[in-house]
Scaffold this active site. Structure first.
Site, mmCIF file in Angstrom:
data_model
loop_
_atom_site.group_PDB
_atom_site.id
_atom_site.type_symbol
_atom_site.label_atom_id
_atom_site.label_comp_id
_atom_site.label_asym_id
_atom_site.label_seq_id
_atom_site.Cartn_x
_atom_site.Cartn_y
_atom_site.Cartn_z
ATOM 1 N N GLY A 145 0.806 -1.213 0.000
ATOM 2 C CA GLY A 145 0.000 0.000 0.000
ATOM 3 C C GLY A 145 0.832 1.252 0.000
ATOM 4 O O GLY A 145 0.302 2.375 0.035
ATOM 5 N N PRO B 81 5.338 13.302 -4.986
ATOM 6 C CA PRO B 81 4.816 14.071 -3.854
ATOM 7 C C PRO B 81 3.416 13.668 -3.429
ATOM 8 O O PRO B 81 3.051 13.833 -2.266
ATOM 9 C CB PRO B 81 4.857 15.520 -4.358
ATOM 10 C CG PRO B 81 4.994 15.430 -5.834
ATOM 11 C CD PRO B 81 5.694 14.157 -6.131
ATOM 12 N N GLN C 254 1.834 8.640 2.436
ATOM 13 C CA GLN C 254 2.579 7.876 3.421
ATOM 14 C C GLN C 254 2.703 8.627 4.740
ATOM 15 O O GLN C 254 2.539 8.052 5.820
ATOM 16 C CB GLN C 254 3.972 7.539 2.880
ATOM 17 C CG GLN C 254 3.981 6.396 1.887
ATOM 18 C CD GLN C 254 3.478 5.119 2.516
ATOM 19 O OE1 GLN C 254 4.150 4.491 3.314
ATOM 20 N NE2 GLN C 254 2.262 4.727 2.189
ATOM 21 N N GLU D 210 7.998 5.072 7.497
ATOM 22 C CA GLU D 210 8.041 5.120 8.958
ATOM 23 C C GLU D 210 8.056 6.521 9.559
ATOM 24 O O GLU D 210 7.482 6.752 10.615
ATOM 25 C CB GLU D 210 9.277 4.362 9.470
ATOM 26 C CG GLU D 210 9.008 2.936 9.883
ATOM 27 C CD GLU D 210 9.165 1.943 8.752
ATOM 28 O OE1 GLU D 210 9.050 0.737 9.002
ATOM 29 O OE2 GLU D 210 9.395 2.369 7.608
#
Length: 753
Positions: free
Chosen positions: A473, A646, A652, A719
């Protein structure tokens, strides 16, 4: 400094919509439990009811007699499986003896699978599973990690970074004019991606199986099944073209793939096993943590000492640990820092990596302690971070390849309006709500792993790029498409990315935010090899219009090779391939860190630190009477190297920030230690942020060119969005209420206590 591919004509840097988006929203994308397989049996897992002991009797007669039931598989009748631990240790397994379902009658944790009912329909299997009953010899258990003895195992996992201490922390703390000595706690969290873990094993009848699995690494699962069940590697193909989220839950092969394959081998039939949402709470999870932090500082906020110790639980059978205590000592300038850690063994399943493992816990809690020091010294929390800013990785005493965190602080603060913040707690309000503003820093590793990609260009101008890697994803399909399109000057519509197949060129497990950097670089080098072959083919065209020009003398645009020195001369890709008698050009190439860099990593002698950074600003509004917290604004300014896309990059960060909101206010798996079981194993009681909990989130990408971090200058974004977000919210809650809560999540009862 420019990177090698800064002049790519199209592709990198454009906000291309997800190329797999249409397949997903129209239902064309097939997930692990959706692949059509003929003559399929369905398996339903029966979960154990105790935390520790042995099964003394397993009553299966009623289930076997139920309509449609074909077999009940358990430790009593399972086929032969491997004996030795090594066969079960996948690529990311921690030291120890990995869990193996149905190995014997022993119960290691509550919710452990004890039987698999296999039937002709899912409904029949579910009914049969309800009829299985077990009797146990119960043994005393311990699931409270703070009541278990601390220890450090003899062997640590490969990804664990042992902290490096410096100076004399104890003496510096004793001499400091301002002291903070606190203990923070964060609760257990479970991953809970949208797609539950599932496996479909297709039995081909000639010793071959095709396995459709919910995993973040098809080749990792392939190797695991080969080791456990003795298949020949060539006879096991693992597919995961679409994965409905992972967050680390699919890094290791989970027990549903083991059980589905076990049943398929035993029955010589195709079998599908899908876990329930409740069973998603019966394996990997982010471990809870007790984090002791002691800081000493001068009156101007300059840190004089840092002490950071993190204690986390692991299972009885594996030694899992995360680098939690390291981050504050790495991030901030301070001559005296001691970082320590320990684990305790309890009767649960082994914890596992969950989005930003180590940093999401350690940096979050450290940033809350640092906020306490800011108020102790009377220094503005943002100024506190700037006062202790360092351009070096302080723990390892090495420079960063790049660090634009200072710019992230500046741009984030300006967008948020930090200068208008009232300094004192409870100094800002909006009607009946107290308003608070908080800030925190995020840091994560920017990793680059060896990855191989096959590029295939056909004479009709279509390009396929393929690797075994996964897209959970994060947009890997789109990243591969963009890089390939830019490398060969093709529109995105003429590029197909292929992923999620163990038969494809080797790729690491998808995780750690390394996929875009690693796979992107491999796509580029594979396409570069295609360019070289195209240039050679162009010399076969009648009249040799390009004069045998080398690849560096050509531009690759719009499906043509153009002579840079004379743009009037060009050759189409198809024209060149036809002249050379080629129907396709294929190149398989790998991108990897240089050999010296790899050796330096292995022996702990890195010359430079590679990290992403963020500055997170949060606004909360807290009902003064009810204690209800609303996160009304977040600004997350990120320094993460070159941004490939972008649009997907923003996605994310948004996802990471929302998970940070969950960490701050909602997510916690609660155990009843009397019975040793997680109790809120459903979405009714395990709370995650809903749409109403998510308001304005602004994402800023700070310009950070970095030619050293990876071949394309990409750092990765999966992350960094979560790291520090919960701290910014917690710090904002203190600013709003004047009440410091040192236990996450910050629930209403803790504010009203």
């Amino acid at each position: 400094m420019a990177t090698k591919y800064d002049d790519a004509p199209i592709g990198i840097g454009s906000p291309l919509s997800r190329v797999d988006g249409k397949m997903k929203v129209t239902g064309g994308a097939r997930y692990a439990a959706e692949h059509p397989v003929a003559d399929l049996l369905y398996g339903v897992v029966v979960s154990g009811a105790i935390a520790k002991g042995r099964i003394t009797k397993l009553h299966t007669d009623a289930a076997r007699a139920a309509p449609g039931v074909v077999e009940v598989v358990s430790h009593l009748n399972r086929p032969h499986i491997a004996w030795f631990d090594k066969a079960y240790q996948d690529q990311v397994a921690p030291p120890g003896s990995p869990f193996r379902a149905f190995y014997d009658a022993e119960i290691l944790y509550s919710g452990q699978p004890i039987a698999l009912v296999v039937a002709r329909t899912f409904e029949d299997a579910r009914h049969g599973a309800s009829l299985v009953q077990a009797e146990y010899a119960v043994e005393p258990h311990q699931t409270d990690f703070e009541r278990s003895p601390e220890y450090k195992p003899k062997k640590t996992r490969d990804t664990f970074v042992e902290p490096t201490n410096r100076g004399d922390e104890a003496a510096a703390f004793a001499a400091a004019s301002n002291k903070v000595d606190v203990s923070y706690y964060i609760g257990t969290e479970h991953h809970n991606p949208m797609e539950m873990h599932a496996t479909t094993v297709q039995w081909h009848g000639d010793g071959r199986i095709t396995v459709y699995d919910k995993t973040q690494g098809s080749q990792n699962v392939q190797a695991y099944l080969v080791g456990v069940f003795g298949f020949a590697k060539k006879n096991v193909r693992v597919m995961n073209p679409y994965v409905g989220g992972g967050f680390g839950s699919g890094l290791r092969p989970q027990y549903q793939v083991y059980l589905a394959t076990l049943a398929a081998k035993m029955l010589e039939r195709s079998v599908r096993v899908v876990l329930t949402r409740q069973q998603m709470f019966s394996f990997t999870h982010r471990s809870e943590c007790r984090h002791t932090i002691r800081l000493g500082a001068n009156d101007d906020g300059a840190l004089q000492s840092i002490y950071s110790k993190a204690v986390t639980p692991t299972s009885r059978f594996e030694d899992y640990m995360e680098p939690i205590a390291n981050w504050g000592g790495q991030a901030y300038r301070c001559d005296n820092a001691t970082m320590d850690w320990a684990i305790t063994a309890i009767d649960t399943y082994t914890p596992g990596d969950m989005r930003a493992p180590g940093a999401a816990t350690g940096m979050t809690l450290f940033e809350m302690a640092l906020d306490e020091m800011a108020y102790e010294t009377g220094v503005d929390p943002l100024a506190m971070r700037l006062t202790n800013y360092s351009d070096r990785d302080e723990m390892n005493d090495i420079p960063y390849t790049s660090k634009a965190l200072r710019e992230a602080y500046r741009e984030g603060a300006e967008a948020f309006g930090w200068a208008d913040r009232g300094r004192a707690p409870r100094s800002m309000r909006d009607g009946t709500e107290l308003v608070g503003w908080g800030v925190a820093t995020g840091i994560w590793d920017a990793m680059f792993q060896k990855t191989s990609v096959r590029a295939r260009l056909t004479a009709n101008g279509h390009l396929e790029v393929a690797t075994a890697g996964s897209d959970i994803g994060t947009g890997t399909y789109t990243v591969m498409t963009q890089v390939a399109a830019g490398a060969l000057g093709l529109p995105a519509e003429q590029v197909t990315a292929v992923l999620g197949d163990s038969d494809l060129p080797p790729s690491p497990i998808e995780g750690g935010s390394w996929t875009a950097a690693s796979t992107g670089a491999a796509v580029q080098v594979a396409c570069d090899a295609v360019r070289v072959k195209l240039a050679k083919a162009a010399a076969k065209v009648d009249g040799n219009p390009l004069g045998g020009a080398a690849v560096d003398a050509l531009r690759f645009e719009d499906g043509r090779m153009i002579l840079a020195a004379d743009p009037s001369k060009s050759v189409g890709y198809g024209e060149a391939m036809t002249a050379a008698g080629l129907s396709e050009i294929v190149a398989t190439e790998a991108a990897a860190p240089g050999p010296l860099e790899s050796i330096a990593e292995m022996v702990g002698m890195k010359k430079k630190a590679k990290n992403t950074h963020s500055a997170v600003f949060a606004e909360v509004k807290v009902d003064e009477e009810l204690g209800v917290v609303r996160v009304t604004r977040i600004v997350c300014a990120v320094a993460a190297g070159r941004i490939v896309n972008p649009k997907t990059a923003r996605s994310q960060i948004l996802g990471g920030v929302v998970m940070g909101i969950g960490m701050a206010l909602h997510e916690e798996t609660l155990a009843d230690h009397r019975i040793g079981r997680f109790m809120n194993h459903n979405f009714a009681e395990y709370h995650i942020p809903a749409h109403a909990d998510v308001q304005d989130i602004e994402v800023i990408f700070v310009d950070e060119p970095d030619p050293e971090v990876s071949p394309l200058g990409i750092k990765g974004l999966g992350e960094i969005g979560i790291v520090g977000t919960a701290a910014a919210i917690g710090n904002a809650i203190f600013h709003a209420t004047g009440k410091r809560v040192r236990s996450l999540p910050i629930t209403i009862d803790k504010l009203l206590d």
